[in-house]
Design an enzyme around this catalytic site. Sequence first.
Site, short mmCIF file in Angstrom:
data_model
loop_
_atom_site.label_atom_id
_atom_site.label_comp_id
_atom_site.label_asym_id
_atom_site.label_seq_id
_atom_site.Cartn_x
_atom_site.Cartn_y
_atom_site.Cartn_z
CG ASN A 39 79.06 33.54 -0.27
OD1 ASN A 39 79.89 32.69 0.05
ND2 ASN A 39 78.81 33.83 -1.54
CB VAL A 79 62.03 12.29 4.60
CG1 VAL A 79 61.54 11.87 3.22
CG2 VAL A 79 62.87 11.16 5.23
CG HIS A 129 76.98 24.76 2.82
ND1 HIS A 129 77.95 24.29 1.97
CD2 HIS A 129 76.33 25.72 2.12
CE1 HIS A 129 77.90 24.94 0.82
NE2 HIS A 129 76.92 25.83 0.89
CG ASP A 159 70.02 28.82 1.38
OD1 ASP A 159 71.21 28.66 1.73
OD2 ASP A 159 69.45 29.92 1.36
NE ARG A 211 69.72 38.13 3.44
CZ ARG A 211 70.32 38.33 2.26
NH1 ARG A 211 70.04 39.39 1.55
NH2 ARG A 211 71.19 37.46 1.80
CE LYS A 261 74.88 24.75 -1.88
NZ LYS A 261 73.60 25.45 -1.72
P1 GDP Z 1 72.73 24.48 1.82
O1 GDP Z 1 73.20 25.89 1.86
O2 GDP Z 1 72.43 24.02 0.43
O3 GDP Z 1 73.65 23.54 2.54
O4 GDP Z 1 71.34 24.44 2.60
P2 GDP Z 1 71.00 25.21 3.98
O5 GDP Z 1 71.68 24.52 5.09
O6 GDP Z 1 71.21 26.68 3.84
O7 GDP Z 1 69.43 25.03 4.04
C1 GDP Z 1 68.86 23.77 4.07
C2 GDP Z 1 68.05 23.64 5.36
O8 GDP Z 1 67.21 22.52 5.25
C3 GDP Z 1 68.88 23.37 6.60
O9 GDP Z 1 68.25 23.96 7.69
C4 GDP Z 1 68.87 21.85 6.71
O10 GDP Z 1 69.08 21.40 8.04
C5 GDP Z 1 67.49 21.57 6.27
N1 GDP Z 1 67.26 20.28 5.60
C6 GDP Z 1 68.05 19.62 4.71
N2 GDP Z 1 67.40 18.55 4.22
C7 GDP Z 1 66.19 18.53 4.82
C8 GDP Z 1 65.03 17.71 4.70
O11 GDP Z 1 64.98 16.77 3.93
N3 GDP Z 1 63.94 18.05 5.46
C9 GDP Z 1 63.93 19.12 6.31
N4 GDP Z 1 62.84 19.34 7.01
N5 GDP Z 1 64.99 19.91 6.43
C10 GDP Z 1 66.09 19.64 5.69
P1 IMO Z 2 74.56 28.59 0.21
O1 IMO Z 2 75.92 28.06 -0.18
C1 IMO Z 2 71.42 31.48 -0.65
C2 IMO Z 2 72.75 35.23 -2.48
C3 IMO Z 2 72.61 36.53 -1.74
C4 IMO Z 2 72.57 37.53 -2.88
C5 IMO Z 2 73.49 36.92 -3.92
C6 IMO Z 2 74.91 37.49 -3.91
O2 IMO Z 2 74.23 28.44 1.64
O3 IMO Z 2 73.54 28.02 -0.72
P2 IMO Z 2 76.98 37.35 -2.27
O4 IMO Z 2 77.09 37.58 -0.79
O5 IMO Z 2 77.40 36.00 -2.73
O6 IMO Z 2 77.64 38.45 -3.07
O7 IMO Z 2 75.41 37.50 -2.57
O8 IMO Z 2 73.52 35.52 -3.64
N1 IMO Z 2 73.49 34.18 -1.75
C7 IMO Z 2 72.93 33.08 -1.24
N2 IMO Z 2 71.64 32.68 -1.21
N3 IMO Z 2 72.39 30.67 -0.17
C8 IMO Z 2 73.69 31.03 -0.25
O9 IMO Z 2 74.70 30.19 0.02
C9 IMO Z 2 74.01 32.31 -0.75
N4 IMO Z 2 75.16 32.99 -0.95
C10 IMO Z 2 74.83 34.13 -1.55
O10 IMO Z 2 71.41 36.55 -0.98
O11 IMO Z 2 71.28 37.61 -3.45
MG MG Z 3 72.67 27.71 2.73
#
Ligand code: GDP
Ligand code: IMO
Ligand code: MG
Length: 420
Positions: free
Chosen positions: A38, A410, A41, A13, A300, A16
């Site tokens: 899982n 940002v 993004h 998270d 969560r 990416k």
């Molecule tokens: P990923 O799984 O690595 O793609 O990340 P996620 O999407 O799960 O979580 C990143 C969260 O941060 C998302 O809600 C994005 O929209 C948000 N986000 C990404 N870059 C920024 C930033 O620079 N600032 C803020 N406020 N939110 C961001």
């Molecule tokens: P992105 O790509 C954050 C965590 C789960 C659990 C462990 C194993 O959005 O960064 P799984 O379902 O893969 O067997 O779970 O990894 N987990 C993540 N945490 N971002 C994710 O994906 C995750 N994918 C799995 O919470 O602890």
């Molecule tokens: Mg994510």
Amino acid sequence: MSVISIIGAQWGDEGKGRIVDYLATDADVVIRYQGGDNAGHTVVNDYGKFALHIVPSGIFNPKAISIVGVGAVVNFDTMEQELKGIPAALHKNLRIDSRAHLIMPYHCLLDGAEESKRSEHDKIGTTKRGIGPCYSDKAARTGIRAGELLNPEALKAHIEKILPKKNRELEYYGLKQFSVDELLQLCKKWKDTFGSRIVDTIPIVRQAVDAGRKIVLEGQLGIMRDLDWGIYPYTTSSNPTSGGAANVSGIAPNNIREIIGVTKAYSTSVGGGPFVAELFDEDGKKLRDIGAEYGATTGRPRRCGWLDAVALDYSSYLNGFTSIAVTRLDVLDSFEKIKVCEAYEIDGEITRYLPDTDGQERAKPIFRTFKGWQCDTTKCRRWDDLPREAQEYVRAIGEYAHCKVSYVSVGPERDQIIIL
Ligand code: GDP
Ligand code: IMO
Ligand code: MG
């Protein structure tokens, strides 16, 4: 040639999806190379806000070929749902490698059942998307690959062979069992919907590599939950590292020119396992509230903490980052003081070396304090727009990661980025 690998530098998270969406605007190929649905993004662009689970984050560039790669595990039901929310003109170039494994309904049931048997302390907190059971079958060489959908006769024989054992496992947990017909019907539906997109992707990737095209590799999760290098057993079941990317994207390591580690300006983790820099105080609550730190897949609440520089140093070494992208700097805008976990104290000893899981479970964080900037950075678009304290903080993150900082994000929108 320009092959860029985007790697989660923390516990997932990191943002990416947001960085891949940005880099994909002029890419020729984007490969989601491992993991399954899982992932969550998040991409925010002119088309809207999307939480992508299995569709690559490059999908918003209709000229690019988006590939779900060999190392990924695919739930076609999730993919179907996800594509319904994306304009059809954008996903005509989506392809799935015929070697990618299928997440079957029994994988999801077994994932949930195995978690429910773990004690509170031992819970991995999986996303219950069937990831572990599917990769287990892959390693045991009993899994079903996407390409098998195209050959119903052989698929039937394969399912007939593996299903009795699967049903025994399901029975052990008191779960619903499946008939061969039921699974074949599901597979037929998947074939009808996705059959034309299931291909051997190597010719596409190789041609792009040979022609020097821009290729973006999209990792799932982060190194701290890597199957080998993460907080085992609280890991996922694949390898989100740059080494893993080379292995399953069909691109030799020496053809990957840039390895960009994506790190938040602080830390979050969702699920079980140690998380040394975790905050249980008002600052932790503030990070979660301002950052809206709730999982994009499961909803969560994410565990929040200050940046863990011990983990970032480890991540940078193992992945060989050529640069990092620092995201969510703006979430720190209102903090008077910002801390970084620079070292761990374990059994009275101070160390900057990241130990294995049990060492992390015993570690206490040692923090360094930075002065906050206490002003809005969300409208900054150049390095010089950032307040001096924010520049110092970002520079320090680059030093902890031993590489340059190439992007500072940002805000979640595509243009809320500073390119260095
Ligand atoms: P990923 O799984 O690595 O793609 O990340 P996620 O999407 O799960 O979580 C990143 C969260 O941060 C998302 O809600 C994005 O929209 C948000 N986000 C990404 N870059 C920024 C930033 O620079 N600032 C803020 N406020 N939110 C961001
Ligand atoms: P992105 O790509 C954050 C965590 C789960 C659990 C462990 C194993 O959005 O960064 P799984 O379902 O893969 O067997 O779970 O990894 N987990 C993540 N945490 N971002 C994710 O994906 C995750 N994918 C799995 O919470 O602890
Ligand atoms: Mg994510």
